[in-house]
Design a protein around this motif. Structure first.
Motif, short mmCIF file in Angstrom:
data_model
loop_
_atom_site.label_atom_id
_atom_site.label_comp_id
_atom_site.label_asym_id
_atom_site.label_seq_id
_atom_site.Cartn_x
_atom_site.Cartn_y
_atom_site.Cartn_z
N SER A 17 0.82 -1.21 0.00
CA SER A 17 0.00 0.00 0.00
C SER A 17 0.85 1.26 0.00
CB SER A 17 -0.95 0.01 1.19
OG SER A 17 -0.25 0.22 2.39
N PHE A 18 2.03 1.23 0.62
CA PHE A 18 2.87 2.41 0.67
C PHE A 18 3.93 2.45 -0.41
CE2 PHE A 18 1.36 2.14 5.10
CZ PHE A 18 0.71 3.35 5.13
N GLN A 20 3.45 1.70 -3.76
CA GLN A 20 2.93 1.97 -5.09
C GLN A 20 2.52 3.43 -5.23
OE1 GLN A 20 1.43 -0.68 -7.35
NE2 GLN A 20 2.39 -2.37 -6.33
N GLY A 21 2.56 3.93 -6.43
CA GLY A 21 2.09 5.28 -6.70
C GLY A 21 0.61 5.21 -7.02
N TYR A 22 -0.23 5.44 -6.06
CA TYR A 22 -1.67 5.30 -6.25
C TYR A 22 -2.27 6.54 -6.88
CZ TYR A 22 -1.15 1.25 -3.34
OH TYR A 22 -0.77 0.05 -2.85
N GLN A 23 -3.31 6.30 -7.66
CA GLN A 23 -4.02 7.38 -8.30
C GLN A 23 -4.81 8.19 -7.28
OE1 GLN A 23 -6.53 5.36 -11.01
NE2 GLN A 23 -4.89 4.67 -12.33
N SER A 24 -5.32 7.51 -6.27
CA SER A 24 -6.21 8.18 -5.34
C SER A 24 -6.11 7.54 -3.96
CB SER A 24 -7.65 8.06 -5.85
OG SER A 24 -8.54 8.67 -4.98
N THR A 25 -6.27 8.35 -2.94
CA THR A 25 -6.32 7.88 -1.56
C THR A 25 -7.53 8.50 -0.90
OG1 THR A 25 -3.91 7.76 -1.47
CG2 THR A 25 -5.08 7.77 0.62
N LYS A 26 -8.28 7.69 -0.16
CA LYS A 26 -9.46 8.18 0.55
C LYS A 26 -9.31 7.80 2.02
CE LYS A 26 -12.49 7.76 -3.43
NZ LYS A 26 -13.71 7.19 -3.97
N TYR A 27 -9.75 8.70 2.89
CA TYR A 27 -9.72 8.47 4.32
C TYR A 27 -11.13 8.57 4.86
CZ TYR A 27 -4.83 9.54 3.57
OH TYR A 27 -3.54 9.54 3.10
N GLY A 28 -11.36 7.98 6.03
CA GLY A 28 -12.69 8.09 6.60
C GLY A 28 -12.81 7.43 7.96
N SER A 63 -6.03 3.41 -4.06
CA SER A 63 -6.44 2.90 -5.36
C SER A 63 -5.29 2.13 -6.01
CB SER A 63 -6.85 4.07 -6.24
OG SER A 63 -7.07 3.63 -7.56
N ILE A 64 -5.54 0.90 -6.39
CA ILE A 64 -4.59 0.11 -7.15
C ILE A 64 -4.95 0.19 -8.64
CG2 ILE A 64 -3.71 -2.22 -7.56
CD1 ILE A 64 -4.21 -2.75 -4.55
N SER A 65 -6.24 0.12 -8.90
CA SER A 65 -6.77 0.32 -10.24
C SER A 65 -8.17 0.90 -10.07
CB SER A 65 -6.80 -1.00 -11.02
OG SER A 65 -7.80 -1.85 -10.53
N GLU A 66 -8.86 1.08 -11.17
CA GLU A 66 -10.21 1.64 -11.09
C GLU A 66 -11.16 0.75 -10.29
OE1 GLU A 66 -13.61 2.71 -14.29
OE2 GLU A 66 -11.61 3.51 -14.71
N SER A 67 -10.95 -0.55 -10.35
CA SER A 67 -11.88 -1.46 -9.68
C SER A 67 -11.24 -2.23 -8.52
CB SER A 67 -12.45 -2.46 -10.69
OG SER A 67 -11.40 -3.21 -11.26
N LEU A 68 -10.02 -1.89 -8.11
CA LEU A 68 -9.34 -2.60 -7.02
C LEU A 68 -8.71 -1.58 -6.06
CD1 LEU A 68 -8.44 -5.36 -5.88
CD2 LEU A 68 -6.39 -5.15 -7.28
#
Length: 181
Positions: A17-18, A20-28, A63-68
């Motif tokens: 998780s740390f 890879q260069g992810y497209q998006s990160t969400k917190y909550g 985000s790893i991909s659009e659906s993962l």
């Protein structure tokens, strides 16, 4: 051996998780109710084995991909059984791979490690190792409802305290709500 394998998988997910260069990160944050059950072997007589409690915590999704997505969490959870002797609370670290299967629907699966923070008696081990799977439905853009099942892989009881021959595994259902910030 199970403990080493599960801990290794947990650290692998965190490292990925740390790294890879992810497209998006969400917190909550998320919270809800637990229905936990201790399954004893051999089964004790005259015990209420269910405990209704609650959980709350925070999460980060990568985000790893659009659906993962990779979902990491830190949560507190009241678990065990209703009988005062069998209550315990845990600080848990679930790590899930989440698959988006519809516009508002996702499913997740992964390992979980828990650290005992409180117990009503000294019957419990300090660490528990579990598998977690669940389903999440997004109601609005950032609000969701979820349901999860958590199954304990190891004996939760400290054999030095309760003695040999009595084992317990935990199964917990979590139903709750959350918000992505």
């Amino acid at each position: 051996m199970k403990k080493v394998l599960l801990t290794s998988l947990l650290f692998l997910f965190i490292t990925l998780s740390f790294s890879q260069g992810y497209q998006s990160t969400k917190y909550g944050v998320r919270a809800g109710v637990n229905i936990s059950n201790l399954d004893f072997d051999p089964a004790p007589i005259d015990r209420n084995l269910h405990r209704n409690g609650f959980y709350f915590g925070g999460f980060a999704e990568f985000s790893i991909s659009e659906s993962l997505w990779l979902n990491t969490e830190l949560q507190w959870s009241a678990e065990g059984a209703k009988d005062e002797q069998w209550k315990a609370n845990y600080l848990k670290l679930p790590v899930q791979l989440k698959f988006v299967v519809g516009q508002n629907l996702s499913i997740g699966i992964g390992p979980e490690i828990g650290l005992k923070t409180w117990q009503s008696s000294d019957n419990f081990d300090n660490f528990i190792y579990s598998g977690v799977g669940g389903i999440q439905y997004t109601l609005f853009e950032d609000y969701f409802i979820e349901a999860r099942a958590v199954y304990g892989f190891n004996d939760m009881l400290d054999s030095n305290i309760v003695g040999p021959g009595l084992e317990a595994q935990q199964f917990t259902i979590q139903v709750g709500v959350g918000i992505k910030i």
